[in-house]
Design an enzyme around this catalytic site. Structure first.
Site, PDB file in Angstrom:
ATOM      1  N   HIS A 120      30.530  86.107  38.756  1.00  0.00           N
ATOM      2  CA  HIS A 120      30.003  85.366  37.615  1.00  0.00           C
ATOM      3  C   HIS A 120      31.066  84.439  37.037  1.00  0.00           C
ATOM      4  O   HIS A 120      32.250  84.598  37.305  1.00  0.00           O
ATOM      5  CB  HIS A 120      29.522  86.332  36.529  1.00  0.00           C
ATOM      6  N   HIS A 130      36.006  79.957  35.953  1.00  0.00           N
ATOM      7  CA  HIS A 130      36.416  80.453  37.266  1.00  0.00           C
ATOM      8  C   HIS A 130      35.501  81.588  37.714  1.00  0.00           C
ATOM      9  O   HIS A 130      34.731  82.128  36.920  1.00  0.00           O
ATOM     10  CB  HIS A 130      37.864  80.953  37.221  1.00  0.00           C
TER      11      HIS A 130
END
Length: 172
Positions: free
Chosen positions: A34, A115
């Site tokens: 995620h 990220h």
């Protein structure tokens, strides 16, 4: 109750990340790959409805956008996290800022660096070895994003979706 707010990438991107996370991320089994919009935070059960309402408002003010994932980076020397870099779009920045202002006042532990974690908890030597090998590979993915998710943590430490919020006017 512990909550977090994330974007889940496509299955193809998740599969690529999970291929690496199985080996390099001890949290592999706790949450799918995620992009974190808001780090986990504690709240009272009675605040959940207000949080959900605020997230619907934020989602309605945010247009769908394209997620660009590529290259491998690291947060070393702060910590030995290895990740796929995610391009910081205006929409991602807006979502992150909205989730740290007004209703969601909370001190940030780190600056927002979008990220997708693929490794963490590595020794210095293992981190250097893995990072060196992954930086030689070519990674680039893009996909449309039209939603984000409110997660809650279960007693066993795993995370599950409480609600999904579709981006754009008229979607919530």
């Amino acid at each position: 109750m512990k909550l977090g707010i994330v974007i889940f990438p496509s299955k193809m991107i998740q599969d690529k990340a999970n291929g690496l996370r199985k080996r390099y991320d001890p949290h592999y089994a706790l949450v799918p790959p995620h992009i974190t919009l808001k780090t986990p935070f504690e709240t009272q059960d009675e605040q959940l409805e207000s949080i959900v309402n605020e997230l619907h408002t934020i989602a309605s003010k945010t247009n769908p956008f394209t997620l660009h994932v590529g290259k491998v980076g690291s947060f070393a020397p702060v910590n030995n996290v290895i990740y796929f870099k995610v391009e910081k779009t205006p929409e991602l920045t807006f979502l992150n800022e909205e989730m740290h202002n007004g209703f969601f006042t909370q001190e940030r532990e780190y600056a927002f660096v979008p990220h997708l974690t693929i490794g963490q908890g590595l020794s210095d030597a293992e981190h250097a070895d893995v990072l060196g090998r992954l930086r030689m590979k070519d990674f680039y993915y893009e996909q449309p994003i039209d939603r984000f998710h409110l997660l809650y943590q279960l007693e066993n430490g795993t995370w599950t979706v409480h609600e999904t919020f579709r981006l754009g006017k008229g979607n919530n």
